[in-house]
Design an enzyme around this catalytic site. Structure first.
Site, PDB file in Angstrom:
ATOM      1  N   LYS A  72       0.804  -1.237   0.000  1.00  0.00           N
ATOM      2  CA  LYS A  72       0.000   0.000   0.000  1.00  0.00           C
ATOM      3  C   LYS A  72       0.835   1.285   0.000  1.00  0.00           C
ATOM      4  O   LYS A  72       0.374   2.317  -0.464  1.00  0.00           O
ATOM      5  CB  LYS A  72      -0.948   0.012   1.201  1.00  0.00           C
ATOM      6  CG  LYS A  72      -2.115  -0.949   1.057  1.00  0.00           C
ATOM      7  CD  LYS A  72      -3.088  -0.833   2.214  1.00  0.00           C
ATOM      8  CE  LYS A  72      -4.163  -1.896   2.101  1.00  0.00           C
ATOM      9  NZ  LYS A  72      -5.133  -1.841   3.192  1.00  0.00           N
ATOM     10  N   ASP A 108     -10.080   2.477   2.042  1.00  0.00           N
ATOM     11  CA  ASP A 108     -10.147   1.856   3.375  1.00  0.00           C
ATOM     12  C   ASP A 108     -10.794   2.839   4.352  1.00  0.00           C
ATOM     13  O   ASP A 108     -11.681   2.486   5.119  1.00  0.00           O
ATOM     14  CB  ASP A 108      -8.744   1.501   3.886  1.00  0.00           C
ATOM     15  CG  ASP A 108      -8.187   0.258   3.213  1.00  0.00           C
ATOM     16  OD1 ASP A 108      -8.976  -0.630   2.843  1.00  0.00           O
ATOM     17  OD2 ASP A 108      -6.953   0.171   3.060  1.00  0.00           O
TER      18      ASP A 108
HETATM   19  P1  NAD Z   1      -0.544  -3.808  11.213  1.00  0.00           P
HETATM   20  O1  NAD Z   1       0.382  -4.911  11.524  1.00  0.00           O
HETATM   21  O2  NAD Z   1      -0.140  -2.728  10.258  1.00  0.00           O
HETATM   22  O3  NAD Z   1      -0.940  -3.061  12.589  1.00  0.00           O
HETATM   23  C1  NAD Z   1      -1.410  -3.717  13.722  1.00  0.00           C
HETATM   24  C2  NAD Z   1      -1.050  -2.873  14.951  1.00  0.00           C
HETATM   25  O4  NAD Z   1      -1.655  -3.488  16.096  1.00  0.00           O
HETATM   26  C3  NAD Z   1       0.458  -2.807  15.225  1.00  0.00           C
HETATM   27  O5  NAD Z   1       0.846  -1.452  15.379  1.00  0.00           O
HETATM   28  C4  NAD Z   1       0.636  -3.611  16.509  1.00  0.00           C
HETATM   29  O6  NAD Z   1       1.679  -3.095  17.344  1.00  0.00           O
HETATM   30  C5  NAD Z   1      -0.712  -3.449  17.168  1.00  0.00           C
HETATM   31  N1  NAD Z   1      -1.084  -4.534  18.092  1.00  0.00           N
HETATM   32  C6  NAD Z   1      -1.062  -5.870  17.848  1.00  0.00           C
HETATM   33  N2  NAD Z   1      -1.538  -6.546  18.912  1.00  0.00           N
HETATM   34  C7  NAD Z   1      -1.859  -5.616  19.848  1.00  0.00           C
HETATM   35  C8  NAD Z   1      -2.408  -5.682  21.145  1.00  0.00           C
HETATM   36  N3  NAD Z   1      -2.738  -6.862  21.704  1.00  0.00           N
HETATM   37  N4  NAD Z   1      -2.614  -4.536  21.838  1.00  0.00           N
HETATM   38  C9  NAD Z   1      -2.287  -3.333  21.269  1.00  0.00           C
HETATM   39  N5  NAD Z   1      -1.770  -3.201  20.036  1.00  0.00           N
HETATM   40  C10 NAD Z   1      -1.561  -4.328  19.328  1.00  0.00           C
HETATM   41  O7  NAD Z   1      -1.893  -4.495  10.742  1.00  0.00           O
HETATM   42  P2  NAD Z   1      -3.061  -3.795   9.936  1.00  0.00           P
HETATM   43  O8  NAD Z   1      -2.762  -3.825   8.500  1.00  0.00           O
HETATM   44  O9  NAD Z   1      -3.334  -2.478  10.583  1.00  0.00           O
HETATM   45  O10 NAD Z   1      -4.267  -4.807  10.168  1.00  0.00           O
HETATM   46  C11 NAD Z   1      -4.921  -4.935  11.433  1.00  0.00           C
HETATM   47  C12 NAD Z   1      -6.175  -5.744  11.236  1.00  0.00           C
HETATM   48  O11 NAD Z   1      -7.095  -5.034  10.446  1.00  0.00           O
HETATM   49  C13 NAD Z   1      -5.956  -7.083  10.519  1.00  0.00           C
HETATM   50  O12 NAD Z   1      -6.593  -8.077  11.262  1.00  0.00           O
HETATM   51  C14 NAD Z   1      -6.663  -6.929   9.196  1.00  0.00           C
HETATM   52  O13 NAD Z   1      -7.264  -8.117   8.781  1.00  0.00           O
HETATM   53  C15 NAD Z   1      -7.731  -5.914   9.533  1.00  0.00           C
HETATM   54  N6  NAD Z   1      -8.146  -5.130   8.361  1.00  0.00           N
HETATM   55  C16 NAD Z   1      -9.479  -5.146   8.042  1.00  0.00           C
HETATM   56  C17 NAD Z   1      -9.924  -4.412   6.955  1.00  0.00           C
HETATM   57  C18 NAD Z   1     -11.389  -4.400   6.612  1.00  0.00           C
HETATM   58  O14 NAD Z   1     -11.723  -4.022   5.485  1.00  0.00           O
HETATM   59  N7  NAD Z   1     -12.283  -4.746   7.520  1.00  0.00           N
HETATM   60  C19 NAD Z   1      -9.018  -3.673   6.170  1.00  0.00           C
HETATM   61  C20 NAD Z   1      -7.663  -3.675   6.528  1.00  0.00           C
HETATM   62  C21 NAD Z   1      -7.242  -4.425   7.621  1.00  0.00           C
END
Ligand code: NAD
Length: 290
Positions: A72, A108
């Site tokens: 992205k 998004d």
């Molecule tokens: P990412 O890895 O970029 O970010 C995740 C963040 O969460 C990180 O900064 C990490 O430090 C933090 N984190 C992880 N576990 C944690 C906890 N227990 N407590 C606090 N912070 C915590 O991931 P992302 O790309 O942001 O994706 C996150 C989720 O969003 C994924 O599960 C993905 O499937 C979902 N998502 C959904 C959609 C949708 O259309 N519904 C779109 C994009 C992403």
């Protein structure tokens, strides 16, 4: 019938529901619409191969691309123009090929914004806490502020990430209060919050469980989830049981697809029909997992 070719580039996307969402909606509009998955891992490619793949796809007459993890940000250098929101977020999930130009968009954030409007139309947004400040966190934080949140507290296991996002969002919404709290202060910051946005991977099949203790959920707190596979995450189930209003991650997923569909085709899709189709796909998936 007009013919349209689009696709999705990312890694680990073989089971994506996006092709079905796009092609089924396309068929309702009489489009001869082909939407292909281009999984870097399956093609034996890495992020560094993105420029070549991008040019190949463009050369094949592709009208548009969706871009997902881990491309992205990387795709931006290949584009001629960005929508204002994609530029602000520094992330592109939708590319439109128009003549010899490639234009980047971010649906998004607009997908999550639309999901908030549809699912929580009259909710209070004075104080919102957001767990997770990664890629999805940036988009949903932007959407939450755009929806009117006065105060947004970001909590992430990596405090540096939360700090950076707070700073970026603060420059785009200078009249709001952005703050950062460590995970061990979650109980404190949630005490006076109207809503919780969850944007960590916790709750996915590979990351079971919840990112916060169940006792922090309560009836007068709305909870908006980002994870949508499975659609009924432990957070959604627990929040619902506590009496809280909940929004699953399916809304964001379907409305980002609806917004991308409109960018690719110039046709306003029937977003409710797409949501119904998404529900059917997700329930089929949930049944198969049992
Ligand atoms: P990412 O890895 O970029 O970010 C995740 C963040 O969460 C990180 O900064 C990490 O430090 C933090 N984190 C992880 N576990 C944690 C906890 N227990 N407590 C606090 N912070 C915590 O991931 P992302 O790309 O942001 O994706 C996150 C989720 O969003 C994924 O599960 C993905 O499937 C979902 N998502 C959904 C959609 C949708 O259309 N519904 C779109 C994009 C992403």
């Amino acid at each position: 019938m007009s013919s349209l070719l689009c696709g999705l580039i990312g890694t680990g996307i073989g089971a994506s529901l996006t092709p079905s969402l796009h092609m089924t909606e396309g068929a309702h509009h009489g489009l001869d619409y082909e939407y292909r998955i281009l999984d870097l891992a399956e093609l034996g490619l890495g992020v560094d191969d993105l420029p070549e793949l991008f040019e190949r796809v463009r050369g094949a007459g592709c009208r548009g691309l969706n871009i997902t993890h881990p491309c992205k940000q990387r795709v931006i250098e290949l584009l001629d123009e960005l929508s204002p929101e994609a530029a602000r977020l520094g992330a592109v999930n939708t590319v439109l090929f128009e003549g010899d130009r490639a234009i980047g968009h971010n649906t998004d954030w607009s997908g999550f914004r639309r999901s908030l409007d549809r699912g929580l139309p009259d909710a209070r947004f004075e104080q919102v806490v957001q767990l997770g400040a990664g890629g999805a966190g940036a988009a949903v934080g932007y959407a939450t502020l755009d929806r009117g949140a006065r105060e947004l507290t970001l909590v992430d296991a990596d405090p540096g990430r939360a700090g950076e996002l707070a700073e970026t969002l603060g420059t785009h919404f200078p009249d709001r209060r952005l703050s950062v709290a460590a995970p061990d202060r979650l109980a404190q910051v949630l005490e006076h919050a109207d809503g919780l946005v969850h944007a960590t991977p916790m709750g996915m099949a590979e990351h079971p469980g919840m990112a916060l203790p169940a006792e922090l959920l309560r009836a007068d707190l709305w909870v908006a989830e980002v994870v949508y596979r499975p659609v009924e995450t432990e957070l959604v189930r627990t929040a619902r049981a506590s009496g809280a209003r909940t929004l699953t991650g399916a809304g964001m997923a379907v409305y980002q697809a609806a917004d991308a569909f409109e960018i690719f085709t110039g046709i306003a899709p029937d977003a409710d029909r797409m949501a119904t189709h998404m529900d059917a796909l997700l329930s089929r998936e949930a049944m198969a997992a049992k």
